[in-house]
Structure formats: C-alpha cells, structure tokens
Design a protein around this motif. Structure first.
Motif, mmCIF file in Angstrom:
data_model
loop_
_atom_site.group_PDB
_atom_site.id
_atom_site.type_symbol
_atom_site.label_atom_id
_atom_site.label_comp_id
_atom_site.label_asym_id
_atom_site.label_seq_id
_atom_site.Cartn_x
_atom_site.Cartn_y
_atom_site.Cartn_z
ATOM 1 N N PHE A 104 -38.833 38.218 46.363
ATOM 2 C CA PHE A 104 -39.653 39.360 45.957
ATOM 3 C C PHE A 104 -39.074 40.025 44.709
ATOM 4 O O PHE A 104 -39.795 40.306 43.746
ATOM 5 C CB PHE A 104 -39.734 40.375 47.099
ATOM 6 C CG PHE A 104 -40.454 41.644 46.746
ATOM 7 C CD1 PHE A 104 -41.832 41.712 46.819
ATOM 8 C CD2 PHE A 104 -39.752 42.771 46.325
ATOM 9 C CE1 PHE A 104 -42.501 42.883 46.489
ATOM 10 C CE2 PHE A 104 -40.408 43.938 45.991
ATOM 11 C CZ PHE A 104 -41.790 43.990 46.069
ATOM 12 N N SER A 105 -37.768 40.269 44.706
ATOM 13 C CA SER A 105 -37.164 40.948 43.554
ATOM 14 C C SER A 105 -37.248 40.088 42.305
ATOM 15 O O SER A 105 -37.394 40.600 41.192
ATOM 16 C CB SER A 105 -35.700 41.294 43.857
ATOM 17 O OG SER A 105 -34.966 40.117 44.136
ATOM 18 N N GLY A 106 -37.182 38.745 42.478
ATOM 19 C CA GLY A 106 -37.254 37.877 41.317
ATOM 20 C C GLY A 106 -38.633 37.823 40.699
ATOM 21 O O GLY A 106 -38.775 37.670 39.479
ATOM 22 N N TYR A 107 -39.695 37.951 41.526
ATOM 23 C CA TYR A 107 -41.056 37.824 40.999
ATOM 24 C C TYR A 107 -41.663 39.179 40.635
ATOM 25 O O TYR A 107 -42.320 39.328 39.606
ATOM 26 C CB TYR A 107 -41.941 37.127 42.028
ATOM 27 C CG TYR A 107 -43.374 36.960 41.590
ATOM 28 C CD1 TYR A 107 -43.699 36.193 40.481
ATOM 29 C CD2 TYR A 107 -44.412 37.585 42.282
ATOM 30 C CE1 TYR A 107 -45.014 36.039 40.072
ATOM 31 C CE2 TYR A 107 -45.727 37.442 41.889
ATOM 32 C CZ TYR A 107 -46.030 36.661 40.781
ATOM 33 O OH TYR A 107 -47.325 36.518 40.375
ATOM 34 N N ALA A 108 -41.434 40.173 41.494
ATOM 35 C CA ALA A 108 -42.059 41.475 41.266
ATOM 36 C C ALA A 108 -41.370 42.257 40.158
ATOM 37 O O ALA A 108 -41.928 43.230 39.649
ATOM 38 C CB ALA A 108 -42.059 42.290 42.554
ATOM 39 N N GLY A 109 -40.137 41.851 39.797
ATOM 40 C CA GLY A 109 -39.442 42.552 38.733
ATOM 41 C C GLY A 109 -38.867 43.882 39.156
ATOM 42 O O GLY A 109 -38.440 44.680 38.316
ATOM 43 N N LYS A 110 -38.839 44.147 40.447
ATOM 44 C CA LYS A 110 -38.257 45.379 40.965
ATOM 45 C C LYS A 110 -37.627 45.074 42.312
ATOM 46 O O LYS A 110 -38.012 44.111 42.998
ATOM 47 C CB LYS A 110 -39.322 46.462 41.120
ATOM 48 C CG LYS A 110 -40.427 46.095 42.101
ATOM 49 C CD LYS A 110 -41.429 47.238 42.249
ATOM 50 C CE LYS A 110 -42.517 46.857 43.268
ATOM 51 N NZ LYS A 110 -43.495 47.960 43.449
ATOM 52 N N PRO A 111 -36.642 45.847 42.715
ATOM 53 C CA PRO A 111 -35.974 45.552 43.986
ATOM 54 C C PRO A 111 -36.862 45.914 45.167
ATOM 55 O O PRO A 111 -37.749 46.780 45.057
ATOM 56 C CB PRO A 111 -34.728 46.445 43.940
ATOM 57 C CG PRO A 111 -35.102 47.581 43.059
ATOM 58 C CD PRO A 111 -36.032 47.005 42.028
ATOM 59 N N PRO A 112 -36.630 45.291 46.314
ATOM 60 C CA PRO A 112 -37.338 45.701 47.528
ATOM 61 C C PRO A 112 -36.987 47.139 47.902
ATOM 62 O O PRO A 112 -35.957 47.674 47.477
ATOM 63 C CB PRO A 112 -36.850 44.713 48.590
ATOM 64 C CG PRO A 112 -36.285 43.556 47.820
ATOM 65 C CD PRO A 112 -35.756 44.133 46.548
ATOM 66 N N SER A 113 -37.831 47.747 48.684
ATOM 67 C CA SER A 113 -37.598 49.130 49.111
ATOM 68 C C SER A 113 -36.544 49.177 50.207
ATOM 69 O O SER A 113 -36.112 48.155 50.752
ATOM 70 C CB SER A 113 -38.902 49.750 49.620
ATOM 71 O OG SER A 113 -39.311 49.073 50.807
ATOM 72 N N VAL A 114 -36.123 50.388 50.529
ATOM 73 C CA VAL A 114 -35.166 50.561 51.632
ATOM 74 C C VAL A 114 -35.764 50.039 52.934
ATOM 75 O O VAL A 114 -35.066 49.422 53.750
ATOM 76 C CB VAL A 114 -34.780 52.050 51.765
ATOM 77 C CG1 VAL A 114 -33.868 52.255 52.964
ATOM 78 C CG2 VAL A 114 -34.102 52.542 50.508
ATOM 79 N N ARG A 115 -37.082 50.268 53.118
ATOM 80 C CA ARG A 115 -37.730 49.785 54.345
ATOM 81 C C ARG A 115 -37.669 48.266 54.427
ATOM 82 O O ARG A 115 -37.461 47.701 55.510
ATOM 83 C CB ARG A 115 -39.181 50.258 54.388
ATOM 84 C CG ARG A 115 -39.329 51.766 54.564
ATOM 85 C CD ARG A 115 -40.778 52.203 54.555
ATOM 86 N NE ARG A 115 -41.521 51.635 55.666
ATOM 87 C CZ ARG A 115 -42.502 50.752 55.558
ATOM 88 N NH1 ARG A 115 -42.857 50.308 54.359
ATOM 89 N NH2 ARG A 115 -43.128 50.313 56.617
ATOM 90 N N ALA A 116 -37.825 47.578 53.310
ATOM 91 C CA ALA A 116 -37.749 46.115 53.318
ATOM 92 C C ALA A 116 -36.325 45.651 53.624
ATOM 93 O O ALA A 116 -36.111 44.707 54.410
ATOM 94 C CB ALA A 116 -38.228 45.561 51.980
#
Length: 607
Positions: A104-116
């Motif tokens: 997710f972080s590699g494609y979305a360009g942002k880190p996952p949330s704390v919930r993730a």
C-alpha cells in the motif's frame, strides 16, 4: 451511475450476499463506472462473506504498480488485514496480510494509517509473530506514524504466547517514552509474559506498579500474577494474592483465580491446601469447581500420595456430570503409584475402558511405576511384555468398581484390559525395577527389546543397566554398556567427547556406577574418559567428590599405578575446586599422590 452500483453493492455486502455483490462489481467495471469506493465495497463484501483470500487478491491487484486501478481505501485495507487476524492458524494468509502494508505504501505514495498498522499488529498478536511486531514498530517510526496505546498493547500481546519477556519490556519502555500511560490490559500482557517465563518477581513488581500508577488492578491482572506464581511453583505467593482477592483488597476471585492457586499449591509444599480451596470456592463464593479444578487438586494428591482422595475427586466429577478424560484418570493413577497401590491403579484403568475413555501409554506407565515402588519387578516385566505383544491383561473387577459411581458395575469378577504400546518411559521404569532387584540379565534383554521395537535407549536406560551389572559384579558388561551409551570417544584434543545432539541430555546418575566399574576393572584410562564426558555434558552430580575419588582409585589399584591418568584426574578435580587432600581418601590414592610429588598437607602445596 457508480453511486448507484456502490449503494446496492453495499446492501448486498451487509446481508452477506457476496456473490450478488460480485455480479454488480463485474458490471460496474465493464461499464467503466467503478471507482475506489466500488473496489472497497467489494472487498467489504468478500470479508463479510468469509472470502478472505479473494479480498486479499483484490487489494493486491489494486496495489499493483501498473494495474491502473484506484488504490485501496484505508478502511478496506484495515478490513482485509483484520480478516487475516481472524485466521490465526493460516500462516500464509498472515504473511499476505502483513505484506499489504508495504504494498500500500509503495503504490499509494503515503504510509498506512495508524488503524492499518494496528490491524497488522493484531495479525502479529494472533499468530505470535514477535519479530514481525517489532519490525512494524520500526516501520511506523520510519514513516513517522505515531503509535497509540492500542499499537503497543497489541504488540505486547504478540509476546504473550512465547513468553518473550525481554521484548515485552522493550515495548513497554517504548510506550512510556512516548508519554503513553500503559492501560491495564498492557500490564496484563506484560505480567503474562513474565509468568510464561517463570519470572515471578518481575510479575509481582509489575502488578504493584499498576497501583503506583493509580490504575485499577482488575481481576485478569491478578489472575495473570497468580498464574506467574503457579508456573514458578510458588504456592505461598499465589495464596497471598488469592487472599487479597478473597478479603476485599482486590476484585473478587473467579474460577480462573482459584484454578491457578490450586495448581500453584499442587506444585509446592502447600499441596495439602488444594483440597481446602475447592471447598472455599464453592462455599464462600458459590463457584462450582470444574474439571480443571479437580484435575489440579488431583495433582496435589499425586504429590502427597493421597490416592483415596484422588479417586474421590474422580467420583465427584462423575456425580456432578463433569467430563472425565484421560488426563484426569492418569493423574489419579499416578497418585496411586506414589502410594504404591498397583491394584487401585489397575482398576482405574478398567474404569477408563468401561467408560469408553481412551487409555494412553502414560496410564500404564503409572501402573508400572506402582509395581516398581512395591519391588514387584516380575509383575512389571509381565505387563510390559503384554504391552509389547498386545495381549489382554486379566484384572480383578472389584474394590473401586463395585458399589460406587466411578464406573458401571461390570457384573463379573475379572475383566480383560487391552494394553497400549510401550514407550521409552515404560521401558525405563521396568529397567529401574530390574536394576533395583539386581536382575542384570533382564536389563540386557530389555535393551535388546527396545532396539527391536525401534526405541532408542537414552542415558536413563543405560544408567539402570550399568547399575545392575556393576552391583552384580559384571563390571566388564557395565563398561561395554557405557561404550554403547556414549559411542563417540575423544580421538584428539580437538574432538568433543560427546556428539552435539547428546550434550546436556546425559543422566547425571550414570557416572557413579560406571566409575565404580572402572575401579573394579582397574580401567584408569576409561575413568579419565568418563570424567571428560561428565565435564562436556555439563552434568551436575550430587556426589562429585566421590566420583573423583573413584576415578583416582582406578588409577591407584595394586599393580596398576597409572601416574599419567592420576595426574589428569587430579587436574580435573582441582579445576572443579576439589584439592588433592580431599580427593585422596584412601592409602592407595594418597600413595599415588605422593608418587606424583604432591605434599598432602593443609596447604596442598605441590613440591
């Protein structure tokens, strides 16, 4: 429109109709109106319908670099990773769920949330992946995502099953350094880690730290602390915690509290208190003992040898309709064995057969142990032979069976008991019985039978046979058995006396009869080898001084004054803190020391 598809798909997802939702999803993608919410709704439908693998596959497709699909939403990512956490036995699915965070972080360009991240941490907790939990914490630090109390607490839960208390301490320290007050369930996880590692003092200190922090010490925290005392075998500390719960200084106890305290008593010198707690929990708190309560109480009977009380607990369980299993009967059988009651043990075996309870080999081992303690080696040998051949045993169906609730009255005086196949422990018990009766020939035959059954004798097996041969004057046979027990001999100084798989598994009792045989055989070089094996195996015999004396006596026999071997024995003894004046206990060994040029005075000064 895409909104219409999403609305109807959501309705199907909520009702669990994932197939109909997938049909609409296909139509939406073919019509070109599917957006990120459409994909997330389909993921939700898969998760609600139990199709976790398909949900993971869809999210993986969205995270593909060249897929052209919209990235997964945060709540879809959380939903699918949480679904992986609900599959704790599937290691492959756990790995795929954790991999989604990086994709997710590699494609979305942002880190996952704390919930993730918290969902990923839950996967680690459910599957016991301590290393992965620590890596997630490091990843969150790299992404500058601040963990919350739930993150740290779930990471602590990952340490519970394995008892990684040092890792748990590091996580706890990270939480405090982040200015997050650990909640009660974080303390409970830490106390549980200490308990599984038998770190009783740290567990009790953590419990008191809750009071210092102004947190309410709930029942589950106290139960975890009592369990820590139980694992450490400290019945007194467990009873002290239980008394605080009983007398209003903590939340009132429940069945878990009492069961842990009863088990702690059964493992300590307070075994007699276990029966009292059964009465207290039912009389004062209205808590009905369950199977675990009675099984723990029977463990105390096994320790004290109160076999009648153990059988009484079995009868009470049957009368109350509690499930009777193999473990309960096996515990009672070993209580009978401790009290040297082989007939009672045999009748309990018959009761198991009449009740349709599967009889394990450990139950028959209890019967063999009772016969051994009674010195009835012939009967033990007969039963072992029947266990090998599978022949039925004829057991008197009286006493415990007639006129009570433990089993239905069979209506006959004798019953056939079907034995189980023997294991290594079965043979070792009978070997010990024969060795105590000085039946050395029988011990050799038993070792041959073990090899026929493809059972590998261990050092306990050989210890019994060597002891029987040595005490019967068959020292040559005893030394041959030693060579079989420890086959690898040191050829050079670099070669280890023991193969790697044998180190640490040598029975410390094997050295005394072997060195006595060396003394009888005047085998000085063999005595030095035995001491080398003792050092390499890290065994801690209780009578080391006697062992060194026997080894030195083998070097100082009349007509066999082996100065080189004697020098090696004294060097090994000195390295172990035993000076020559303590080892040289006879005139012959003192003469050997004199020939070596040692002045045996209080100072032990070599000339």
């Amino acid at each position: 429109s895409g909104e219409a598809f999403n609305a109807v798909m959501h309705g199907f997802a909520v009702t669990g109709s994932w197939q109909r939702a997938r049909g609409l999803f296909t139509e939406a993608t073919e019509a070109g109106v599917a957006d990120g919410l459409t994909y997330s709704t389909m993921v939700d439908a898969y998760v609600r319908g139990g199709q976790v693998a398909q949900a993971i596959r869809l999210v993986e497709m969205q995270c593909g670099g060249d897929s052209g699909l919209p990235p997964p939403t945060d709540w879809a990512l959380v939903a699918v990773i949480n679904a992986c956490a609900r599959q704790p036995g599937d290691a492959a699915m756990a790995r795929r769920g954790l991999a989604l965070l990086g994709m997710f972080s590699g494609y979305a360009g942002k880190p996952p949330s704390v919930r993730a991240f918290n969902a990923g941490m839950l996967v680690c907790a459910k599957s016991g992946k301590v290393k992965a939990a620590m890596e997630l914490l490091e990843t969150m630090s790299d992404y500058k995502v601040r963990p919350d109390a739930w993150t740290y607490t779930t990471a602590l839960q990952a340490c519970e099953a394995s008892g990684k208390w040092r890792v748990a301490e590091k996580i706890f320290e990270k939480m405090r350094n982040a200015d997050i007050q650990p909640p009660p369930f974080a303390y409970r996880s830490l106390i549980t880690c200490y308990g599984r590692a038998r770190r009783r003092d740290q567990a009790l200190a953590a419990l008191e730290q809750m009071h210092v922090d102004g947190l309410a010490m709930d029942r589950r925290c106290f139960n975890a602390a009592i369990s820590a005392c139980e694992r450490a075998g400290d019945g007194e500390a467990a009873l002290h915690l239980l008394d605080r719960m009983r007398f209003g200084q903590a939340p009132p106890p429940d069945i878990v509290s009492f069961n842990a305290a009863i088990s702690a008593c059964s493992k300590s010198a307070l075994a007699h208190r276990a029966g009292e707690l059964l009465t207290v929990m039912e009389r004062d708190f209205g808590i009905a003992p369950n199977s675990i309560s009675y099984s723990s109480a029977m463990n105390s009977c096994q320790r004290t040898g109160e076999w009648e009380k153990a059988v009484g607990y079995l009868k009470t369980m049957r009368r109350k309709g509690l499930p009777l299993d193999c473990v309960s009967f096996e515990t009672a059988i070993h209580a009978c064995a401790k009290a040297r009651q082989p007939q009672a043990a045999a009748q309990l075996l018959v009761s198991m057969q009449l009740l349709g309870i599967r009889v394990r080999t450990g139950c028959f081992n209890g019967l063999l142990h009772a016969l051994r303690l009674r010195g009835e080696w012939q009967s033990a040998l007969v039963i072992l032979n029947k266990m090998v051949t599978g022949e039925d045993l004829r057991v008197v169906a009286g006493g415990l069976l007639h006129g009570d609730e433990l089993a239905e009255d069979p209506g006959v005086e004798e019953l056939d008991l079907v034995p189980t196949k023997p294991d290594l422990i079965s043979f070792n018990i009978v070997l010990a019985a024969c060795a105590e009766a000085l039946r050395w020939r029988e011990t050799l035959l038993l070792l041959e039978d073990m090899q026929t059954l493809e059972l590998v004798p261990d050092s306990v097996s050989y210890t019994c046979a060597i002891k029987a041969c040595q005490q019967s004057g068959e020292w040559e046979t005893a030394l041959q058995l030693w060579d079989q027990a420890i086959p690898q001999r040191p050829g050079t100084k670099e070669q280890s006396p023991l193969p790697p798989q044998t180190r640490g598994s040598v029975d410390s009792r094997i050295f005394l009869p072997t060195l006595k045989a060396c003394e009888m055989a005047k085998a000085s070089s063999k005595a030095v080898q035995v001491l080398a094996v003792m050092q390499e195996s890290r065994s801690q015999p209780r009578n080391k001084l006697l062992l060194y004396f026997l080894a030195l006596s083998a070097c100082a026999q009349p007509g066999n004054l082996d100065l080189d071997a004697g020098r090696e024995v004294l060097a090994v003894a000195a390295a172990d803190g035993e000076p020559p004046s303590k080892v040289c206990l006879s005139a012959a060994t003192r003469a050997l020391a004199t020939n070596l040029g040692l002045l045996l005075d209080q100072r032990d000064t070599p000339i």
